[in-house]
Design an enzyme around this catalytic site. Structure first.
Site, PDB file in Angstrom:
ATOM      1  NE  ARG A  35      58.765 -17.905  -3.277  1.00 46.66           N
ATOM      2  CZ  ARG A  35      57.653 -17.443  -3.802  1.00 46.66           C
ATOM      3  NH1 ARG A  35      57.679 -16.375  -4.596  1.00 46.66           N
ATOM      4  NH2 ARG A  35      56.506 -18.034  -3.553  1.00 46.66           N
ATOM      5  CE  LYS A 198      35.536 -20.097  -3.133  1.00 45.72           C
ATOM      6  NZ  LYS A 198      36.010 -19.776  -4.487  1.00 45.72           N
ATOM      7  N   GLY A 354      50.148 -20.825   1.406  1.00 49.20           N
ATOM      8  CA  GLY A 354      50.529 -19.462   1.784  1.00 49.20           C
ATOM      9  C   GLY A 354      50.043 -19.032   3.153  1.00 49.20           C
ATOM     10  N   GLY A 377      50.528 -24.170  -4.496  1.00 50.85           N
ATOM     11  CA  GLY A 377      49.782 -24.912  -5.517  1.00 50.85           C
ATOM     12  C   GLY A 377      50.449 -26.227  -5.875  1.00 50.85           C
TER      13      GLY A 377
END
Ligand code: AMP
Length: 396
Positions: A35, A198, A354, A377
């Protein structure tokens, strides 16, 4: 909206929201500087123009007050090394320390502010806090894609105080370009590879992607909700019983839009959710009682790889199996390799989330992927068709 690339920062103080939420070891040394390295070109553009950069970020999850273990001073040395210049540090992100140091900044200098999340006002999106941050600079640059889906003070609210003086840095611009390339491509075929545990986490993105893709590949644990919904046997595989109708709905919508859906045809089954479980390969819709599917099987790898390698645009999000255990990592690794081969042949590939990014890195393939997203996200929400607050605040 200002174009970051052509804007001249000469004589300007730019406050830059970066994502320096990096992992530290017990000696407070940075263990993964992806990062920091990712933000370097944005910072260097500002300083080489003759501007100065005031960097703000969060680190970890402090409980609303200063905690030494979450202090950004731990990364100053590493950041200085990456930038090849001394980085100044303000022991508070607002108030006297920040004000005085920002005011004294000279062209070419870089100042890092203390952790924004030492103030609960940051996550609350507090206006007065945002205004105090804004008072330090002439222009605002947002380059923290990972938090662009949050309406925090430093990611969104602060832009209000820079009317006509706010812009995205190289990192966010790169992310937006990559995502828009998948969503609005004229090159075909476009293939989305979706995995993970999921259906419920991926339902919105799958629905939105149906308008953009030609092929939808589904793997991972969510396979079994689809297989059960279609009447297959899933043994004790993971399944969301309350999402069976939703799974059928997705399949029907895909059919109506002419999108080809590829589900696993065989699976690596295990007798326990365990790294040392006994395994056998079975057809994906005929899981024996007492067994569970933990990875895609060899025939599926062959099918998925073929579809991926024939694609011009590829989006991959989510592992094909329980890749954290070596016995069930092959499907995910093979998908990573297929995406890399397709890219080598000229396809554009975007990998996000991720786990898929971890699989790409583990197999040392990151330089063989066109774009590896930095925001899990945020990327999901953008690809779901949502307007991210941090993006909207500047595009407005
Ligand atoms: P997600 O965060 O939704 O992308 O899901 C990632 C997780 O899904 C990883 O931790 C995987 O271990 C898990 N996963 C993938 N395939 C399966 C499977 N067949 N059964 C159970 N968990 C799985």
């Amino acid at each position: 909206m200002i174009n970051f690339d052509t804007y001249s920062f000469a004589g300007k103080k730019a406050i830059v929201r970066v994502d320096f939420n990096v992992p530290l070891n017990s000696d407070f040394k940075v263990t993964d500087d992806t990062r920091i390295v990712g933000a370097a070109s944005t910072i260097k553009k500002i300083t080489s123009d003759g501007g100065s950069a005031i960097l703000m970020s969060h680190l970890g999850r402090p409980k609303g007050g200063p905690e030494d273990k979450f202090s950004l001073r731990h990364i100053v040395a590493h950041l200085s090394k990456v930038l090849g210049q001394e980085v100044l540090f303000a022991s508070d992100c607002i108030g006297a320390p920040a004000k005085e140091m920002a005011a004294a900044l000279k062209p070419g200098q870089v100042l890092l502010l203390e952790n924004l999340r030492f103030y609960k006002e940051e996550e609350k999106g507090d206006e007065a806090f945002a205004k105090a941050l804004a008072s330090l600079a002439d222009v605002y640059v947002n380059d923290a894609f990972g938090t662009a889906h949050r309406a925090h003070a430093s990611t969104t609210i602060v832009a209000k105080f820079f009317e006509g003086k706010s812009m995205f840095g190289y990192l966010i611009n790169g992310e937006l370009k990559a995502m828009d390339k998948v969503l609005n491509s004229t090159d075909k075929p476009v293939t989305a590879v979706m995995g993970g545990a999921k259906v419920s986490d991926k339902i919105l993105i799958m629905e939105n992607l149906l308008s953009s893709v030609n092929n939808l590949i589904i793997g991972g644990g969510m396979t079994y909700t689809f297989i059960k919904a279609q009447g297959g046997s899933i043994g004790k595989s993971i399944c969301e019983e309350d999402k069976l109708d939703l799974a059928l709905d997705i399949l029907a919508k895909a059919k109506a839009k002419g999108v080809n859906v590829y589900l696993p045809i065989d699976a690596v089954n295990a007798d326990a959710f365990d790294a040392n479980a006994n395994t056998q390969i079975c057809e994906a819709n005929q899981t024996p009682d007492g067994w569970m599917g933990l990875d895609v099987g060899p025939k599926t790898v062959e099918l998925f790889s073929k579809v991926i390698e024939e694609s011009k645009i590829i989006l991959w999000n989510g592992p094909m199996g329980v890749f954290e255990m070596d016995k069930f990592a092959k499907g995910t690794t093979e998908v990573a390799l297929a995406v890399a081969r397709a890219t080598e042949k000229g396809a554009f590939s975007l990998v996000g989330g991720g786990d898929s990014v971890a699989a790409v890195n583990k197999n040392k393939l990151s330089d063989k992927i066109s774009y590896v997203s930095t925001g899990g996200g945020a990327m999901l929400e953008y690809m779901e068709g949502k307007e991210l607050p941090g993006i909207k605040a500047i595009r407005r």
